[in-house]
Structure formats: structure tokens, C-alpha cells
Design a protein around this motif. Structure first.
Motif, short mmCIF file in Angstrom:
data_model
loop_
_atom_site.label_atom_id
_atom_site.label_comp_id
_atom_site.label_asym_id
_atom_site.label_seq_id
_atom_site.Cartn_x
_atom_site.Cartn_y
_atom_site.Cartn_z
N ALA A 211 8.20 -1.82 6.75
CA ALA A 211 7.34 -1.74 6.91
C ALA A 211 6.92 -0.05 6.56
N ASN A 212 5.28 -0.27 7.31
CA ASN A 212 4.74 0.82 6.05
C ASN A 212 3.72 1.62 6.87
N ASN A 213 4.88 3.26 7.67
CA ASN A 213 5.17 3.87 8.92
C ASN A 213 4.48 2.98 10.20
N ASN A 214 5.86 1.95 10.92
CA ASN A 214 5.67 1.32 11.52
C ASN A 214 4.44 0.65 11.61
N LYS A 215 4.39 0.15 10.53
CA LYS A 215 3.02 -1.07 10.23
C LYS A 215 2.97 -1.80 9.19
N PHE A 216 2.87 -2.98 10.21
CA PHE A 216 2.58 -4.21 8.23
C PHE A 216 2.92 -3.73 7.38
N ALA A 217 2.65 -3.72 6.05
CA ALA A 217 2.48 -3.58 4.31
C ALA A 217 1.36 -4.85 4.22
N PHE A 218 1.57 -5.84 4.68
CA PHE A 218 0.17 -7.00 4.50
C PHE A 218 -0.45 -6.70 5.31
N GLU A 219 -1.66 -7.90 5.79
CA GLU A 219 -2.38 -9.08 6.88
C GLU A 219 -0.83 -9.33 7.55
N GLU A 220 -0.57 -10.02 8.84
CA GLU A 220 0.74 -10.37 9.21
C GLU A 220 0.69 -11.69 9.27
#
Ligand SMILES: Cc1cc2nc3c(=O)[nH]c(=O)nc-3n(C[C@H](O)[C@H](O)[C@H](O)COP(=O)(O)OP(=O)(O)OC[C@H]3O[C@@H](n4cnc5c(N)ncnc54)[C@H](O)[C@@H]3O)c2cc1C
Length: 461
Positions: A211-220
Motif C-alpha cells: 500500500a502507498n500511504n495506506n492507499k492502493f498503488a494502482f487503480e483497485e
């Protein structure tokens, strides 16, 4: 109540336990591994799996569909990543809203074991290895790998027991012990039992994008795909905002281009530049130093039933290459089809067992072949204009004839049309398409001819 002994508490064994718990049967499940709910790391195949309609229908029948689906990540389209690492093309799976669901394998397995165990008639015997089936006595031969065994205290009757082997009797035996099934192996000498096994030239390695800053690194909500001819990379999102990334390539390619740190890094950088950046040099190096490419096997056998009380199900009956995302879905549908067949036969085990095999073998063979074919699509065809054109044509036909013209992928993934019927319908579609093309070419030819004829003076004849 009748008793059922199940070999294997993997995905299909655990789901079968839920089905028979619901029916009120005495259920005993023999699993080689420790209870995965107590383990820190579970070794095994793919971390996540794509769940589609057949699997969902089976989970629905045991009341788990909603819970499981809500724990997954919906995927609505394929996102094809081009080699420049910057451009993409999007290919929706079906009609708006139609989707598959990325599910965590371990979580799914644990939920089903816990659900089955809620019934007092169900008992799981972990660390119990099924050795074979004694088909003269119709018994499952089980060995306990941790003493003492608790088998005689519950459920199916233990005909005999010593420290080495326990013989278990049951009214019904379900072999759900996976691709390398010990039960199936012990049936190999039975006359007219057909069996074939093919390892494909490809293997696979799994990696992770964090995860990138608790976000998906790509479209999920898409199935990420990097088709590169004879090898391909895919990525599916997980609920914890990571991605499981899998590279499929021939073993020779792994040896030639991915056997040293330098080679593997430049291979990823050249072929999958955007994924390379997110995976990171360190993770790629660490993974390739730690794991070897895993083989992929396709297994067919016939029949799927024996002695009026034994059935092979899931990978034990039909292990397939993972390119249609149907191995588990087909295995889950096995459980549902068998449950429906038992009901149709008023719970007469012998006739249900025979009818099930007659119905299911052809379907299993068909999806095995389709799974093999779909690899061609994933690694190469998705980029071809002819493929894109056919997909557009199928979509238009489906809008005009929503019931009778369903695209192949949609029939397999979003319906419960038996696999063998799916392929028949596809053949009919191909025939209609080729008649249309021939007619269109003939009309065009006649048009050109007529044009030339009416201007024959100009053309000099
Ligand atoms: C890379 C990869 C990706 C995949 N992705 C998908 C996907 O997206 N969608 C999909 O539908 N399918 C997918 N599959 C296929 C799916 O993993 C299998 O079809 C599914 O796991 C089959 O379930 P099963 O219960 O029949 O076998 P398994 O999951 O193999 O379970 C068998 C169980 O039996 C136990 N066992 C084995 N031998 C014995 C013994 N002698 N005694 C007692 N217990 C025993 C094992 O420990 C295990 O718990 C994928 C497969 C791979 C390899």
C-alpha cells in the motif's frame, strides 16, 4: 442421518462440509495440514483468487455469499498495461456492473471451516493424512500425524484403528484432497479409469505491491494485465490495499532471463516498467532469491465416481491451469451440483453418485480446455485487433439478443450455464458469424462486379 467422510479441508472440502452440515449429516473431514486458523504462515498456492458466479451461487446455498463477497475487492474490467509503462487500454468484463471479486484464499478457507464447525455434527480432524481408499471395504485409510487421534470418538465409524492407520467407513466419501489426490492415486488400477496429466511449459512466481500511504498503488477495481507474448504479468487487489502480482513465464524464460539479480531486475524494468517501479528492486530481488517458479498442472479423469459411494471433486477431479480463474469456481459448483443431484434423487446416494459423474465429467473436461485456451488470450490475443473486433461484435449482438447471444467469457464467468453447453453455444455463434462474413463478402463482391459491369465501357469489356 447418513455419514460423509471428506478427504481434504481445502476450499472444496470445507465448502462440502458446510453443505452436509446444512443437511444434518454426520460429517468428518480429514486434513493433512494443521488447522490453518492456528498457523502464522500458510504455505500454498495463490494468495488471492477471483470469485465469479458459479462460486457465488455455491456460497449462496450455504448462506456465505454476502459475507464473503463483502470481504473482497470487485473487479469490473481488465486494464491492459502497454510496454511504455504509461498507456493502458480498458476492457470491461461484461455489461455495466458485472464483475468478479478478488478474495483472500486463506480467509475464505477459514470462514468456511468455522461455518461448518458451527454444526455439532461436523468434526475436522487436522493432521490426519488420507493415505488411500480401501475399495474392497469401501473405507478411507487415514494416518494420524500427531498422536493421539480423536477419530473414534465422533462421526463416521472407525472399523479398526492402530497407531499407523485408521480405517474410516462412511455412507459417502468425498475426495477433495487436491491436484495430487491420494484417493485418486489409489483408484488408478481400476479398469477403465481414464486419467491424464499435463504440466504446461509455464511456471509462476508471486510478488506483492505494498500500500502507498495506506492507499492502493494502482487503480483497485480492475484486473491488471501486462501481456507480453509468451509471458505475462497480472495483479489483483487485496482488501488491505496491497496487490498480489503474479508473473507467468516458461521455465526456460525464468532460467534465461530471471536467474541472476541483475537479469531479473532488467527483465522487469524492460517489460513491466510501471509495475517495476512499484514492486521495487529490493522486493523483486528478495522474492526471486527466496522462491522458485511453481509448476502448473492440468488434470482430467473419468469417471468422477466409484463404487456407488465415492466422488472425486475439485482439483482432485479436474485441476486446471489458472487462466480462466475457474479452478475454485468449478470446484465450488461441483459441491452445488452434487447437492442438487442428491435432492433430485431423494438422497439415494448410489444413484446420485452415478448421475453426478455422468453430468459433471464433460463439464470439467470442457473448462480444463477453455482454461488452457484462455492463456493464449491473456498473454497475446487481448492486444490483437481481431480479438478486440470480436469482443465489440459480441457486445453488440448481446445488446440485440441478450438471452441467446452471450459472449464466451460472460457465459463462463457470469452464468451457471453448464460448461459443455457454453462451448456448444460458442460454436453456434462462430458458425453464424462465419455465415454472416461469407454473405457480406459475397454481397460486396457482387456489388463491385455490378459496378464494374454497369461501367463496362470504361473498363473496356
Ligand atoms: C496461481 C493460481 C491462481 C489461481 N487462481 C484462481 C482464481 O482466481 N479463481 C479460481 O476459481 N481458481 C483459481 N485457482 C485454482 C484454485 O486454487 C484451485 O482450483 C482450488 O484451490 C481447488 O480447491 P481444492 O479444495 O480442490 O484443492 P486444494 O485447495 O488444493 O485443497 C486440497 C486440500 O487437501 C489437503 N490434502 C492434500 N492431500 C491430502 C491428504 N493425502 N490427506 C488429507 N488432506 C490432504 C490439502 O492440504 C488441502 O487443504 C488458482 C490456482 C493457482 C495455482
Amino acid at each position: 442421518m447418513p455419514s460423509v467422510a471428506i478427504a481434504g479441508a481445502g476450499l472444496v472440502g470445507a465448502l462440502n462440509a458446510c453443505f452436509f452440515a446444512q443437511k444434518g449429516w454426520d460429517v468428518s473431514v480429514y486434513e493433512f495440514r494443521k488447522d490453518i486458523r492456528t498457523m502464522k504462515h500458510v504455505q500454498g498456492r495463490s494468495i488471492n483468487l477471483a470469485l465469479s458466479q458459479r462460486g457465488k451461487s455455491a456460497l449462496e446455498a450455504v448462506g456465505l455469499r454476502e459475507y464473503i463477497v463483502n470481504q473482497g475487492v470487485p473487479l469490473y474490467a481488465r486494464l491492459v498495461h502497454n510496454k511504455d509503462g504509461k498507456t493502458f487500454s480498458r476492457q470491461p468484463y461484461g455489461k455495466p456492473g458485472e464483475h468478479i471479486v478478488s478474495i483472500n484464499r486463506r480467509h475464505l478457507n477459514e470462514v468456511m471451516i468455522t461455518q461448518a464447525e458451527k454444526s455439532p455434527n461436523v468434526k475436522f480432524f487436522f493432521e490426519h493424512k488420507v493415505k488411500s481408499v480401501d475399495y474392497e471395504k469401501k473405507q478411507l485409510v487415514v494416518q494420524c500425524t500427531s498422536q493421539p487421534s480423536r477419530i473414534p470418538t465422533f462421526g463416521t465409524r472407525a472399523a479398526s484403528q492402530d497407531h499407523a492407520e485408521i480405517h474410516v467407513e462412511a455412507d459417502l466419501i468425498l475426495a477433495c484432497d487436491g491436484a495430487y489426490s491420494a484417493v485418486r492415486r489409489s483408484l488408478m488400477t481400476i479398469p477403465r479409469f481414464d486419467f491424464s496429466q499435463d504440466y504446461i511449459e509455464h511456471g509462476y512466481v508471486e510478488l506483492n505491491i505494498m500500500a502507498n500511504n495506506n492507499k492502493f498503488a494502482f487503480e483497485e477495481n480492475v484486473f491488471h494485465l501486462w501481456p507480453r507474448g509468451h509471458f505475462t504479468l497480472i495483479a489483483l487487489a487485496n482488501r488491505d490495499k496491497t496487490f498480489t502480482v503474479t508473473i507467468f513465464a516458461p521455465f526456460s524464460e525464468f532460467e534465461k532471463h530471471m536467474s541472476t539479480t541483475e537479469d531479473v531486475l532488467s527483465f522487469f524494468e524492460e517489460n513491466f516498467p510501471d509495475a517495476f517501479r512499484l514492486l521495487g528492486k529490493e522486493h523483486i530481488t528478495e522474492t526471486f532469491n527466496r522462491v522458485k517458479p511453481q509448476p502448473l498442472v492440468s488434470i482430467k479423469c473419468s469417471p468422477h465416481s466409484f463404487f456407488d459411494n465415492l466422488v472425486l471433486m475439485g482439483d482432485a477431479a479436474h485441476a486446471m491451469v489458472p487462466f480462466y480463474g475457474q479452478g475454485m469456481n468449478c470446484g465450488f459448483e461441483d459441491c452445488l451440483v452434487f447437492s442438487e443431484t442428491l435432492e433430485e434423487h431423494d438422497n439415494d446416494i448410489a444413484s446420485a453418485v452415478r448421475a453426478y459423474s455422468e453430468k459433471r465429467v464433460n463439464d470439467a473436461h470442457t473448462i480444463n480446455d477453455l482454461a488452457m485456451y484462455n492463456y493464449e488470450e491473456l498473454k497475446d490475443l487481448v492486444n490483437r485487433n481481431s480479438y478486440k473486433l470480436r469482443k465489440k461484435f459480441d457486445t453488440i449482438m448481446n445488446m440485440i439478443f441478450p438471452k441467446s447471444w452471450i459472449p464466451l467469457y460472460s457465459m463462463v464467468t457470469f452464468t451457471r450455464i453448464p460448461y459443455s453447453e457454453v462451448i456448444e453455444r460458442r460454436k453456434r455463434q462462430d458458425k453464424i458469424l462465419s455465415t454472416l462474413l461469407t454473405t457480406a463478402s459475397a454481397v460486396a463482391f457482387i456489388g463491385v462486379f455490378m459496378g464494374m459491369f454497369s461501367n463496362r465501357a470504361k473498363f473496356g469489356f
